[in-house]
Enzyme design. Structure first.
Site, PDB file in Angstrom:
ATOM      1  N   GLY A  46       0.843  -1.194   0.000  1.00 27.40           N
ATOM      2  CA  GLY A  46       0.000   0.000   0.000  1.00 27.40           C
ATOM      3  C   GLY A  46       0.873   1.236   0.000  1.00 27.40           C
ATOM      4  CD  GLN A  51       3.014   5.855   3.072  1.00 21.01           C
ATOM      5  OE1 GLN A  51       2.084   5.345   2.457  1.00 21.01           O
ATOM      6  NE2 GLN A  51       3.931   5.132   3.683  1.00 21.01           N
ATOM      7  CB  CYS A  94       4.522   2.134   7.985  1.00 17.87           C
ATOM      8  SG  CYS A  94       4.142   3.699   7.170  1.00 17.87           S
ATOM      9  CG  LEU A  95       6.471   1.081   2.170  1.00 17.91           C
ATOM     10  CD1 LEU A  95       6.021   1.330   0.735  1.00 17.91           C
ATOM     11  CD2 LEU A  95       7.527  -0.020   2.221  1.00 17.91           C
ATOM     12  CG  HIS A 136      -1.309   1.308   7.385  1.00 12.85           C
ATOM     13  ND1 HIS A 136      -0.447   0.857   8.359  1.00 12.85           N
ATOM     14  CD2 HIS A 136      -0.543   2.070   6.545  1.00 12.85           C
ATOM     15  CE1 HIS A 136       0.767   1.334   8.125  1.00 12.85           C
ATOM     16  NE2 HIS A 136       0.742   2.067   7.023  1.00 12.85           N
ATOM     17  CD  GLU A 137      -1.377   2.471   2.772  1.00 15.50           C
ATOM     18  OE1 GLU A 137      -0.908   3.616   2.734  1.00 15.50           O
ATOM     19  OE2 GLU A 137      -0.699   1.465   3.078  1.00 15.50           O
ATOM     20  CG  HIS A 140      -0.129   6.897   5.565  1.00  9.49           C
ATOM     21  ND1 HIS A 140       0.980   7.329   6.283  1.00  9.49           N
ATOM     22  CD2 HIS A 140       0.068   5.572   5.346  1.00  9.49           C
ATOM     23  CE1 HIS A 140       1.788   6.297   6.492  1.00  9.49           C
ATOM     24  NE2 HIS A 140       1.264   5.224   5.939  1.00  9.49           N
TER      25      HIS A 140
HETATM   26  O1  K1U Z   1       3.739   2.337   4.085  1.00  8.61           O
HETATM   27  C1  K1U Z   1       2.658   1.823   3.856  1.00  8.61           C
HETATM   28  O2  K1U Z   1       1.625   2.390   4.134  1.00  8.61           O
HETATM   29  C2  K1U Z   1       2.637   0.471   3.192  1.00  8.61           C
HETATM   30  C3  K1U Z   1       2.539  -0.700   4.161  1.00  8.61           C
HETATM   31  C4  K1U Z   1       1.112  -1.179   4.192  1.00  8.61           C
HETATM   32  C5  K1U Z   1       0.695  -2.080   5.321  1.00  8.61           C
HETATM   33  C6  K1U Z   1       1.327  -3.290   5.556  1.00  8.61           C
HETATM   34  C7  K1U Z   1       0.891  -4.113   6.582  1.00  8.61           C
HETATM   35  C8  K1U Z   1      -0.172  -3.743   7.367  1.00  8.61           C
HETATM   36  C9  K1U Z   1      -0.778  -2.537   7.148  1.00  8.61           C
HETATM   37  C10 K1U Z   1      -0.359  -1.713   6.122  1.00  8.61           C
HETATM   38  C11 K1U Z   1       3.476  -1.783   3.642  1.00  8.61           C
HETATM   39  O3  K1U Z   1       3.334  -2.238   2.546  1.00  8.61           O
HETATM   40  S1  K1U Z   1       4.744  -2.325   4.690  1.00  8.61           S
HETATM   41  C12 K1U Z   1       5.516  -3.637   3.730  1.00  8.61           C
HETATM   42  C13 K1U Z   1       4.726  -4.900   3.723  1.00  8.61           C
HETATM   43  O4  K1U Z   1       3.834  -5.077   4.524  1.00  8.61           O
HETATM   44  C14 K1U Z   1       5.018  -5.936   2.711  1.00  8.61           C
HETATM   45  C15 K1U Z   1       6.041  -5.811   1.812  1.00  8.61           C
HETATM   46  C16 K1U Z   1       6.279  -6.805   0.877  1.00  8.61           C
HETATM   47  C17 K1U Z   1       5.495  -7.923   0.840  1.00  8.61           C
HETATM   48  C18 K1U Z   1       4.461  -8.073   1.736  1.00  8.61           C
HETATM   49  C19 K1U Z   1       4.221  -7.073   2.668  1.00  8.61           C
HETATM   50 ZN    ZN Z   2       2.140   3.377   6.095  1.00  5.94          ZN
END
Ligand code: K1U
Ligand code: ZN
Length: 174
Positions: A46, A51, A94-95, A136-137, A140
């Protein structure tokens, strides 16, 4: 298409409320494509416009596994129209909070109304990981990070570590 730099907490831009989008035009569709490319490259599942330093109520999500065809979801001006009383706990990442993960409790199911890439109003019901990622998004877009759902102690510990990591990286590049 372009890879966009992702802001990292505690960047103050991440705490701002994003502005509503007026029209879904080609420029916004280009931003959606850039955000998707940035999210796939990170990698993540996401990404919200704040972001990448853009104050617009826009988010992208793709929960497809690596071996599956891409299934991007773009939401403009999303609004939650229903939340379940039942809750679910997921370990969130979260990135913008790199290398930190924590359990967050949220409504297990949601209904969300949004404008899609084709400028059509849509409403979907989501559960499981999709419900969590949508919430979550959408957080943001209101300047809220998953660490804001944790205790002050846990949040401050994570933010302090991010500041320390940034100082270390800045020092190494001198
Ligand atoms: O930064 C963000 O908002 C993105 C975030 C989204 C998220 C993940 C897990 C729970 C709630 C919201 C991410 O993508 S973190 C990276 C991640 O979860 C992932 C990366 C590669 C493969 C699978 C998952
Ligand atoms: Zn996030």
């Amino acid at each position: 298409m372009a890879l966009l730099p992702i802001l990292v907490a505690p960047d103050p831009f991440l705490k701002l409320k994003a502005k509503r989008v007026d029209t879904v035009d080609d420029a916004l569709r280009r931003l959606m494509d850039d955000m998707l490319e940035t999210m796939y490259a990170a990698p993540g599942i996401g990404l919200a416009a704040p972001q990448v330093g853009v104050s617009k109520r826009l988010l992208v999500i793709d929960l497809a596994k690596e071996e599956e065809p891409k299934a991007p979801l773009c939401m403009v001006n999303p609004e939650l129209t229903w939340l379940s009383d039942e809750e679910a706990t997921y370990e969130e990442g979260c990135l913008s909070v790199p290398e930190h993960y924590a359990d967050v409790v949220r409504p297990a199911r949601v209904r969300v109304r949004f404008i899609d890439r084709q400028n059509e109003i849509r409403e979907i019901e989501a559960d499981g990981l999709l419900a969590t990622v949508i919430q979550h998004e959408m957080d943001h877009l209101d300047g809220v990070l998953f660490v804001d759902h944790l205790t002050n102690l846990k949040r401050n510990m994570i933010l302090r570590k991010l500041v320390k990591a940034r100082k270390t990286t800045a020092g190494a590049s001198l």
